[in-house]
Write an enzyme that holds these catalytic residues in place. Sequence first.
Site, PDB file in Angstrom:
ATOM      1  N   LYS A  32      62.827  64.070 103.429  1.00  0.00           N
ATOM      2  CA  LYS A  32      61.652  64.840 103.832  1.00  0.00           C
ATOM      3  C   LYS A  32      61.598  64.912 105.347  1.00  0.00           C
ATOM      4  CE  LYS A  32      57.159  63.262 103.732  1.00  0.00           C
ATOM      5  NZ  LYS A  32      56.437  63.679 104.945  1.00  0.00           N
ATOM      6  N   ASP A  59      58.164  69.431 105.037  1.00  0.00           N
ATOM      7  CA  ASP A  59      56.750  69.138 104.824  1.00  0.00           C
ATOM      8  C   ASP A  59      55.938  69.608 106.035  1.00  0.00           C
ATOM      9  OD1 ASP A  59      54.327  67.944 104.154  1.00  0.00           O
ATOM     10  OD2 ASP A  59      54.996  65.916 104.642  1.00  0.00           O
ATOM     11  N   LEU A  60      55.657  70.919 106.079  1.00  0.00           N
ATOM     12  CA  LEU A  60      54.929  71.468 107.231  1.00  0.00           C
ATOM     13  C   LEU A  60      53.504  71.891 106.871  1.00  0.00           C
ATOM     14  CD1 LEU A  60      57.744  73.558 108.990  1.00  0.00           C
ATOM     15  CD2 LEU A  60      57.028  71.206 109.430  1.00  0.00           C
ATOM     16  N   LYS A  61      53.146  71.833 105.594  1.00  0.00           N
ATOM     17  CA  LYS A  61      51.758  72.071 105.145  1.00  0.00           C
ATOM     18  C   LYS A  61      51.140  73.317 105.771  1.00  0.00           C
ATOM     19  CE  LYS A  61      50.776  67.147 104.374  1.00  0.00           C
ATOM     20  NZ  LYS A  61      51.884  66.446 105.039  1.00  0.00           N
ATOM     21  N   LEU A  62      51.698  74.475 105.476  1.00  0.00           N
ATOM     22  CA  LEU A  62      51.199  75.708 106.075  1.00  0.00           C
ATOM     23  C   LEU A  62      49.786  76.048 105.603  1.00  0.00           C
ATOM     24  CD1 LEU A  62      54.294  75.861 106.634  1.00  0.00           C
ATOM     25  CD2 LEU A  62      54.083  78.335 106.430  1.00  0.00           C
ATOM     26  N   HIS A  63      49.021  76.653 106.504  1.00  0.00           N
ATOM     27  CA  HIS A  63      47.645  77.078 106.204  1.00  0.00           C
ATOM     28  C   HIS A  63      47.254  78.125 107.241  1.00  0.00           C
ATOM     29  CE1 HIS A  63      43.247  75.697 105.167  1.00  0.00           C
ATOM     30  NE2 HIS A  63      43.437  77.012 105.052  1.00  0.00           N
ATOM     31  N   ASP A  64      47.220  79.386 106.837  1.00  0.00           N
ATOM     32  CA  ASP A  64      46.857  80.473 107.760  1.00  0.00           C
ATOM     33  C   ASP A  64      46.504  81.688 106.905  1.00  0.00           C
ATOM     34  OD1 ASP A  64      46.676  82.201 110.054  1.00  0.00           O
ATOM     35  OD2 ASP A  64      48.094  80.905 111.104  1.00  0.00           O
ATOM     36  N   THR A 119      45.037  62.677 101.193  1.00  0.00           N
ATOM     37  CA  THR A 119      44.539  61.363 100.761  1.00  0.00           C
ATOM     38  C   THR A 119      43.739  60.673 101.871  1.00  0.00           C
ATOM     39  OG1 THR A 119      46.745  60.551 101.264  1.00  0.00           O
ATOM     40  CG2 THR A 119      46.225  60.849  98.946  1.00  0.00           C
ATOM     41  N   GLY A 210      58.751  56.282 102.520  1.00  0.00           N
ATOM     42  CA  GLY A 210      59.080  56.196 103.943  1.00  0.00           C
ATOM     43  C   GLY A 210      59.455  54.794 104.346  1.00  0.00           C
ATOM     44  N   ARG A 211      58.476  54.089 104.918  1.00  0.00           N
ATOM     45  CA  ARG A 211      58.767  52.780 105.513  1.00  0.00           C
ATOM     46  C   ARG A 211      59.401  51.728 104.608  1.00  0.00           C
ATOM     47  NH1 ARG A 211      52.938  53.039 107.952  1.00  0.00           N
ATOM     48  NH2 ARG A 211      52.836  54.235 106.019  1.00  0.00           N
TER      49      ARG A 211
HETATM   50  O1  C5P Z   1      56.025  55.216 105.075  1.00  0.00           O
HETATM   51  P1  C5P Z   1      55.367  55.744 103.835  1.00  0.00           P
HETATM   52  O2  C5P Z   1      56.093  55.409 102.569  1.00  0.00           O
HETATM   53  O3  C5P Z   1      53.895  55.409 103.783  1.00  0.00           O
HETATM   54  O4  C5P Z   1      55.514  57.335 104.019  1.00  0.00           O
HETATM   55  C1  C5P Z   1      54.911  58.238 103.140  1.00  0.00           C
HETATM   56  C2  C5P Z   1      55.173  59.628 103.614  1.00  0.00           C
HETATM   57  O5  C5P Z   1      54.421  60.516 102.793  1.00  0.00           O
HETATM   58  C3  C5P Z   1      54.735  59.930 105.043  1.00  0.00           C
HETATM   59  O6  C5P Z   1      55.614  60.930 105.554  1.00  0.00           O
HETATM   60  C4  C5P Z   1      53.334  60.473 104.879  1.00  0.00           C
HETATM   61  O7  C5P Z   1      52.968  61.358 105.911  1.00  0.00           O
HETATM   62  C5  C5P Z   1      53.472  61.223 103.568  1.00  0.00           C
HETATM   63  N1  C5P Z   1      52.224  61.445 102.854  1.00  0.00           N
HETATM   64  C6  C5P Z   1      51.412  60.404 102.442  1.00  0.00           C
HETATM   65  N2  C5P Z   1      50.257  60.667 101.759  1.00  0.00           N
HETATM   66  C7  C5P Z   1      49.918  61.925 101.480  1.00  0.00           C
HETATM   67  C8  C5P Z   1      50.733  62.988 101.875  1.00  0.00           C
HETATM   68  C9  C5P Z   1      51.900  62.702 102.563  1.00  0.00           C
HETATM   69  O8  C5P Z   1      51.715  59.254 102.681  1.00  0.00           O
HETATM   70  N3  C5P Z   1      48.833  62.168 100.785  1.00  0.00           N
END
Ligand code: C5P
Length: 232
Positions: A32, A59-64, A119, A210-211
């Site tokens: 991503k 993942d650029l979440k467009l809104h326009d 969220t 992610g992390r």
């Molecule tokens: O590091 P981690 O596992 O928390 O990363 C989750 C990824 O998902 C991040 O890129 C975060 O911006 C994205 N994300 C999220 N919750 C959302 C939408 C996207 O954690 N509701």
Amino acid sequence: MGKDVIIACDFDSAEKTFAFLDKFTGRKPFVKIGMELYYAEGPSIVREIKKRGHKIFLDLKLHDIPNTVKKAMAVLSRLDVDMTNLHASGTIRMMEGALEGLTREDGTRPILIAVTQLTSTDQESMENDLMIHEPIDKVVMHYAHNAKVAGLDGVVCSPLEAGKVHETCGKDFVTVTPGVRFADGDIGDQKRVMTPAEAKKIGSDYIVVGRPITAAADPVAAYERCIAEFVD
Ligand code: C5P
């Protein structure tokens, strides 16, 4: 829809991203690319990661306005990404425009999913800041339903909402769920989390991690653990 683990490459430079991706010498993960990396490096980062053989969720979440989103989506489609997204709050017309823009001449297109309510938005901020007075879970399901009506493929949602989204919009409606943590891991700033195995059980189609992978001592082993729990 094939189940897969998507690694959130939340890095601020191409250099850090490639140092990370270089570790994956076997299976090429679905990655991503979010606003941070895309705005830092531009479309070239998408082309380079694609050239290395990875699938990409942009993942650029467009809104326009619908016309602007339609044209922007046409550009993203030419970048050959595999999945992208927008905000369902942009209206059904905007989502339909996006889908039109995204569809290539040969009829193929990336998977298009919608963000319902972020969220980070809770009932209080939704009522006070957005003047929406319905219960948040009802709003989330309504936006998911709108995305389905517009012809989108699915939504980004918390793993806790994935089962309800499937009940409301059908089992083929894709759920992409962040907020995944290992049972023995640190949850960090995520509030409502699930393990990859639980996300599988509840019916998520894709987990975004992610992390737990990017900050792991051994990212490849952490990725393989996600695959083992979620996919295999
Ligand atoms: O590091 P981690 O596992 O928390 O990363 C989750 C990824 O998902 C991040 O890129 C975060 O911006 C994205 N994300 C999220 N919750 C959302 C939408 C996207 O954690 N509701």
